[in-house]
Design a protein around this motif. Structure first.
Motif, PDB file in Angstrom:
ATOM      1  N   HIS A  32      33.850  44.061  26.651  1.00 41.08           N
ATOM      2  CA  HIS A  32      34.404  42.759  27.008  1.00 41.08           C
ATOM      3  C   HIS A  32      33.324  41.838  27.582  1.00 41.08           C
ATOM      4  N   THR A  36      29.394  48.032  31.376  1.00 35.70           N
ATOM      5  CA  THR A  36      30.435  49.005  31.697  1.00 35.70           C
ATOM      6  C   THR A  36      29.794  50.384  31.635  1.00 35.70           C
ATOM      7  N   HIS A  51      34.924  36.963  36.137  1.00 36.21           N
ATOM      8  CA  HIS A  51      35.906  37.232  35.081  1.00 36.21           C
ATOM      9  C   HIS A  51      36.953  36.121  35.039  1.00 36.21           C
ATOM     10  N   HIS A  52      37.094  35.472  33.911  1.00 39.35           N
ATOM     11  CA  HIS A  52      38.024  34.346  33.745  1.00 39.35           C
ATOM     12  C   HIS A  52      37.855  33.324  34.870  1.00 39.35           C
ATOM     13  N   TRP A  60      34.990  46.958  39.151  1.00 40.77           N
ATOM     14  CA  TRP A  60      36.312  47.572  39.176  1.00 40.77           C
ATOM     15  C   TRP A  60      36.091  49.060  38.984  1.00 40.77           C
ATOM     16  N   LYS A  81      42.865  43.975  44.317  1.00 41.43           N
ATOM     17  CA  LYS A  81      43.533  44.618  43.187  1.00 41.43           C
ATOM     18  C   LYS A  81      43.125  43.861  41.922  1.00 41.43           C
ATOM     19  N   PRO A  83      42.832  42.669  37.922  1.00 44.50           N
ATOM     20  CA  PRO A  83      43.785  42.562  36.824  1.00 44.50           C
ATOM     21  C   PRO A  83      43.637  43.744  35.867  1.00 44.50           C
ATOM     22  N   TYR A  84      44.668  43.987  35.089  1.00 45.24           N
ATOM     23  CA  TYR A  84      44.699  45.010  34.032  1.00 45.24           C
ATOM     24  C   TYR A  84      44.708  46.436  34.587  1.00 45.24           C
ATOM     25  N   VAL A  85      43.672  46.834  35.314  1.00 43.18           N
ATOM     26  CA  VAL A  85      43.544  48.222  35.767  1.00 43.18           C
ATOM     27  C   VAL A  85      44.048  48.435  37.194  1.00 43.18           C
ATOM     28  N   LYS A  88      46.896  50.717  37.739  1.00 47.75           N
ATOM     29  CA  LYS A  88      46.595  52.151  37.621  1.00 47.75           C
ATOM     30  C   LYS A  88      45.854  52.677  38.853  1.00 47.75           C
ATOM     31  N   TRP A  90      43.151  51.266  40.327  1.00 45.70           N
ATOM     32  CA  TRP A  90      41.745  50.878  40.434  1.00 45.70           C
ATOM     33  C   TRP A  90      41.611  49.813  41.516  1.00 45.70           C
TER      34      TRP A  90
END
Length: 124
Positions: A32, A36, A51-52, A60, A81, A83-85, A88, A90
């Protein structure tokens, strides 16, 4: 604006890179559009550089079960917290707000949580 003594976003990413790639079996790929870090094809650190346009220079990482909320409550300027993960468990870590030793420990813990158990066992 960054002062001459303040680390740039690239400096922060280099710091993460050095610590993440120090973990056994770690590798780096772009995902992305961001660096990573993987172990055994599993992500253990994701860089999030604005990010954005969220303003974060952060990573993250997975956290132990239940740790995300406690970390955010204890130091909301450092942890968030993502986004996305985030759903879960993260946690996002603001890189300018954390020292090298604590960052190294968080990255080591993320690596340990992500690495398949068979790779963590000592070889005979």
């Amino acid at each position: 604006m960054t002062s001459p003594t303040s680390p740039t976003a690239e400096d922060q990413i280099q710091r993460v890179r050095r610590l993440a790639l120090a973990q056994p079996g770690a590798s780096e790929k772009l995902s992305h559009g961001e660096p990573t870090f993987f172990v055994a094809k599993r992500v253990f650190v994701m860089v999030a550089n604005n990010h954005h346009s969220d303003g974060h220079t952060a990573i993250w990482i997975p956290a132990p079960p239940g740790a995300q909320a406690a970390m955010i409550a204890e130091a909301p300027a450092t942890y968030f917290k993502p986004p996305y993960v985030g759903v879960k468990g993260w946690v996002g870590v603001e890189l300018p707000k954390i020292g090298d030793s604590e960052l190294a420990e968080l990255i080591r813990q993320a690596w340990q949580l992500t690495t398949p158990k068979a790779l963590l066992r000592p070889r005979r």
